[in-house]
Design an enzyme around this catalytic site. Structure first.
Site, short mmCIF file in Angstrom:
data_model
loop_
_atom_site.label_atom_id
_atom_site.label_comp_id
_atom_site.label_asym_id
_atom_site.label_seq_id
_atom_site.Cartn_x
_atom_site.Cartn_y
_atom_site.Cartn_z
N ASP A 238 0.84 -1.20 0.00
CA ASP A 238 0.00 0.00 0.00
C ASP A 238 0.88 1.25 0.00
OD1 ASP A 238 -2.61 1.49 0.54
OD2 ASP A 238 -1.41 2.07 2.27
N HIS A 239 1.98 1.20 0.74
CA HIS A 239 2.90 2.34 0.80
C HIS A 239 3.73 2.48 -0.47
CE1 HIS A 239 2.86 2.47 5.51
NE2 HIS A 239 1.66 2.52 4.97
N ASP A 240 3.62 1.51 -1.36
CA ASP A 240 4.28 1.60 -2.67
C ASP A 240 3.42 2.34 -3.68
OD1 ASP A 240 6.16 1.14 -4.73
OD2 ASP A 240 5.18 -0.72 -5.31
N THR A 321 3.93 7.41 -7.04
CA THR A 321 3.50 6.84 -8.31
C THR A 321 2.45 5.77 -8.02
OG1 THR A 321 5.09 5.01 -8.37
CG2 THR A 321 5.86 7.15 -9.14
N PHE A 323 2.08 3.10 -9.74
CA PHE A 323 2.54 1.81 -10.24
C PHE A 323 3.20 0.96 -9.15
CE2 PHE A 323 2.77 4.93 -13.69
CZ PHE A 323 1.89 4.36 -14.59
N ASP A 325 6.11 -0.25 -8.53
CA ASP A 325 7.44 0.00 -9.07
C ASP A 325 8.51 0.10 -7.99
OD1 ASP A 325 6.65 2.33 -7.89
OD2 ASP A 325 6.91 3.61 -9.64
N SER A 327 8.59 2.04 -5.35
CA SER A 327 8.89 3.40 -4.89
C SER A 327 9.18 3.40 -3.39
CB SER A 327 7.73 4.35 -5.22
OG SER A 327 6.56 3.99 -4.52
N GLU A 398 7.29 3.14 11.00
CA GLU A 398 6.05 3.05 11.77
C GLU A 398 6.05 1.87 12.73
OE1 GLU A 398 2.36 3.04 9.68
OE2 GLU A 398 2.48 5.16 9.16
#
Length: 926
Positions: A238-240, A321, A323, A325, A327, A398
């Protein structure tokens, strides 16, 4: 002829009259100014208003450093990186300016006239430009080099050639249904206390949590099939793909009220009201909540965007982004990517922690200043010495499980990069970095779509909503949707266990190994000091996730103790989720069921059947009183599971639709022909999460499927038997047979090799903060390179007057590849790295002056004391009996009270009066 002349003159006079009347009317509506000056002044006033609120927020944050309240930790977890912060600030300035136009129009006219009726399209565009929004609304400039088909841009832009903003960072979340704002444009559901839905008010979100969602830690049911890693991967991925920044200000734009204290709805403050029979810490009647930042060109700004009408609703921004990917590893902006790379390495490595190691393996680096020290310090250390970890996403610290996954993928990148450089010594550092990044991104896609999503949706729903890959479809918009990010994918919060389980090398528990979740929030020191990543990974693999049960949705670690590091308050994740959905204007549960082709629920019996739990249906309808009013997150969460799934039909539909869009709308999807060779795709498909853990941790045994909970040791396999990639598929022969070879390295830049029309081409790029001087690419010809390589020259950002890097309160100092904003004492740099704020302390010069003054005063006092005491001693000596001085052995010497001697009890009381008189007063002597 005369009649025509008269008619022409009449028309000219009429047009001139209308023209001047229009000018006067616009001048009047803008407060007496002409259009241009009026709009410029209005935008400047809005800028000052927004900046003052942001400045107030940073000043308050500085003064609260070391006070780790839950709301402050939540704010840190939602802190956008600088590029997102700039876009968010511009949107807030733009919206504030247009609200003021609307207010002036409505004040001077009885009709609800729109700003588009008052201002020309040119001036509306001027507002967008002056506010800083225009660059975030225009399509990006896409490269046309041979690399355009080889590597994705770090921002995600230009993935789709026809729609280059689709899926890019800092663009609006997609809307699959029109939003349901109370004013149709921007006001959240529940903003106006007297606004009714089906004749009824919405229930307070905190009351929904207490009656429907909350369960004690002891009452949770564990998942008998899936490991805690399934939950952790959902959070990580989700954080991506999604990060919606909160407003850049935590103070109301009008009046500056502190959003952490006020219980009024005053944008961006949208506090969570507490029930009348309950109160928060210190008797508070609400919990702080901040609205998500608007995206440029939405909400009340919609009138300013060419093809949008005034009624264009407020949209929220995705800072990442869309995608899959990775990130989370590499970031979503060039500036962030630069902070993460190791620029001294020829192997294209990522930076690692230089102060700590994990049994010889790398930790994430620490976030550099001016990031606020929001992570909890190790007990016994100063609060100011508690940096968080630096990763592609700001939320990496976190909880330990999330940090462990970030750490694994950092190590995996560096492992791949070192191996690629060993295989291909001729590859440049940039080539090694991009190839490793490309593989890590592909592995994120494989683990998610092949191993994770089918377990969440179930085989039948996966086939229905996702299905097999049919190739890249440029008509599919991959942008993450608002309902997916704000509601459906938050189902995972109901699978979070109240304990962080840590296991030893034999997968055994020991006293103190388990942590309640509240003792793990933002505490990276636990990984550094308490065994590293391995104990956390063992717990994720060998312990079950919490099972999402309809009457056990979220445990008290999340509903009562979220981010609680002290006694300074509490937060409630369930209430935050509900409030966020209302903030974003998500339509109700039934609207989304209809969107997915499911039947609307009209009665208690319908809801009872959907949840398979009559008690839960009773509680929900007892609060909402009408099925149409149910918040979509709660409705989807309460549905009974589909066969073999961990979601009900609504969330399976939304998650499946989103995952298919992320796959089919991504030109760089790993299965798309041309992205990898056939041999490389075959090797990628052999890899797994279990192999990643084996390669990058101290674990010697893992389950074959890392997402299925395994019993130690019978369901664990030695790492030697876990298959993985053969990196030989990436071996390339060095170029030969031409006159070119490779040029010398470019300082502060690099190059990538590709082919164009059968010729070798080198494409050059500079690090962030530098600009190419010379050709961006050179081509190999029979006589050698057709041009010498370019140079990378430092950009002097301080000369940028249109978008200055430092606030007016700071001095701008250009540095190599960047800029430094400096403050005059006693001001200090705020958390944005560009604004000087008052930290509430005296200037250092004042402190020195006070110290010197204190020394001087003390010196004078000492001198005066000495003089008085000597004078006292001289006056008192004649009163002493002759022959009874010091050393006669008959009588002790008499002390001089208060003049530096030790007072002896019972010494010569008869002389006290004379001594007091000679001193002048007892108070002076003492």
């Amino acid at each position: 002829m005369g009649a025509r002349a008269v008619l022409g003159v009449t028309l000219a006079v009429a047009c001139a009259g209308a023209f001047f009347a229009s000018i006067l009317r616009r001048k009047d509506l803008l407060g007496g100014d002409t259009e241009a000056s009026g709009v410029a002044g209005l935008v400047e006033a809005s800028r000052l208003l927004v900046d003052e609120a942001i400045h107030t927020t940073m000043r308050r944050n500085l003064r609260k450093r070391g006070i780790f309240s839950p709301s402050q930790l939540l704010s840190f977890s939602k802190l956008p990186e600088p590029t997102s912060r700039t876009a968010s600030r511009a949107a807030e300035i733009m919206e504030t300016a247009v609200q003021e136009v609307k207010r002036r129009v409505c004040r001077r006219r009885d009709t609800d006239q729109l700003p588009t009726d008052v201002l020309s399209e040119e001036l509306l565009s001027t507002i967008a430009n002056l506010s800083g929004c225009l660059p975030h609304m225009l399509p990006p400039s896409c490269p046309h080099t041979c690399l355009a088909n080889k590597y994705r841009l770090i921002t995600g832009a230009c993935n789709n050639r026809d729609h280059p903003r689709w899926g890019a960072s800092n663009t609006a979340l997609a809307r699959w249904l029109p939003p349901a704002y109370e004013d149709g444009v921007t006001e959240p559901r529940g903003w106006n206390p007297h606004f009714l839905y089906n004749g009824l008010p919405l229930p307070p979100v905190r009351e929904v949590t207490r009656q429907v969602i909350h369960v004690s830690n002891e009452a949770v049911t564990e998942d008998g099939q899936y490991s805690d890693l399934l939950m952790a991967w959902g959070q990580y991925i989700d954080h991506d793909i999604a990060f919606t920044p909160q407003s850049t200000s935590k103070a109301a734009f009008a009046g500056g009220a502190d959003c952490q204290l006020t219980c009024e709805n005053r944008s961006p403050c949208f506090p969570i009201q507490l029930p009348t029979n309950a109160s928060g810490a210190a008797g508070a009647t609400c919990l702080p909540f901040y609205r998500s930042s608007a995206a440029c060109g939405s909400g009340r700004q919609g009138a300013l965007v060419g093809n949008l009408s005034w009624a264009a609703p407020r949209q929220q921004m995705n800072g990442l982004t869309s995608f899959l990917d990775a990130s989370t590893v590499y970031g979503s902006s060039p500036a962030q990517e630069q902070r993460l790379r190791n620029w001294t390495s020829a192997e294209g490595l990522l930076r690692v922690n230089t102060r700590h190691r994990d049994a010889g393996r790398a930790f994430l680096p620490f976030a550099p200043p001016p990031a606020p020290p929001a992570c909890a310090p190790e007990p016994g250390t100063p609060a100011a010495r508690a940096p968080c970890f630096l990763a592609g996403d700001s939320r990496a610290s976190e909880v330990p499980g999330l940090t462990a996954l970030h750490t694994l993928w950092l190590r995996e990148h560096n492992r791949l990069a070192a191996a690629f450089k060993a295989l291909n010594a001729h590859w440049s550092a940039d080539t090694v970095y991009q190839e490793a990044r490309k593989v890590v991104g592909a592995l994120h896609q494989i683990v998610t779509l092949r191993d994770y999503v089918p377990k969440i949706l179930g085989a039948e729903a996966f086939g229905q909503h996702v299905g097999p890959y049919q190739g890249y479809d440029p008509a599919v918009d991959p942008t993450v949707s608002n309902v997916f990010s704000t509601a459906a994918f938050r189902f995972g919060h109901a699978t979070i266990h109240p304990l962080v389980r840590r296991l030893d090398a034999r997968f055994q528990e020991h006293p103190g190994s388990h942590l309640p979740l509240r003792a793990a929030f933002f505490q990276p020191w636990r990984l550094l000091r308490e065994g590293g990543v391995d104990p956390v990974l063992r717990g994720l693999l060998a312990r079950p996730a919490k099972l999402q049960v309809q009457d056990q949705l979220m445990n008290e670690e999340l509903t009562e103790r979220l981010f609680v590091l002290s006694n300074s308050g509490t937060l409630d994740l369930a209430s935050i989720n509900l409030q966020r959905g209302r903030d974003h204007g998500l339509p109700g549960y039934n609207e989304w069921r209809e969107f997915c082709g499911l039947s609307r629920l009209e009665t208690w019996a319908d809801l009872s059947a959907a949840t398979a739990n009559g008690r839960v249906a009773d509680r929900i309808l007892g609060l909402y009183q009408h099925p149409d009013n149910i918040d979509v997150w709660l409705g989807g969460l309460a549905e009974s599971f589909l066969p073999g799934a961990r979601t009900g039909p609504l969330f399976a539909c939304i998650i499946g639709k989103q995952m298919r869009a992320l796959r089919d709308g991504d030109r760089f999807w790993w299965e798309n022909p041309g992205v990898f060779t056939e041999a490389q795709r075959r090797e990628l498909s052999r890899h797994s999460m279990s192999r990643v853990i084996c390669d990058n941790s101290g674990l010697s045994h893992v389950p074959l499927d890392a997402f299925r909970v395994g019993q130690w040791p019978q369901e664990f396999e030695p790492c030697a038997s876990i298959q993985g990639m053969d990196l030989g598929a990436w071996r390339e022969a060095p170029p030969s047979g031409d006159a070119c070879g490779f040029p010398d390295p470019v300082e502060d830049g690099g190059f990538l090799l590709c082919e164009e029309r059968g010729q070798r081409v080198l494409v050059f790029s500079c690090r962030h903060g530098f600009r190419l001087r010379g050709p961006a690419q050179i081509t190999c010809t029979p006589r050698g390179w057709d041009s010498p390589p370019p140079l990378c020259k430092d950009i002097n950002e301080c000369e940028d007057e249109t978008d200055p890097p430092c606030h007016a309160s700071a001095r701008c100092k250009n540095t190599k590849g960047g800029v430094l904003c400096e403050c005059s004492d006693p001001l200090v740099l705020g958390e944005d790295g560009r604004t000087c704020v008052d930290a509430g302390r005296l200037p250092r010069a004042s402190v020195v002056s006070i110290a010197l003054g204190a020394v001087l005063v003390c010196g004078l006092a000492g001198l005066a004391w000495t003089v008085v005491c000597r004078w006292t001693h001289a006056d008192a000596r004649p009163l002493l009996p002759v022959g009874e001085g010091e050393g006669d052995g008959k009588s002790p010497s008499l002390p001089l009270p208060g003049c530096g001697n030790r007072r002896d009890v019972g010494a010569a009381p008869a002389l006290e009066v004379e001594q007091d008189l000679s001193c002048g007063s007892r108070g002076l002597c003492e």
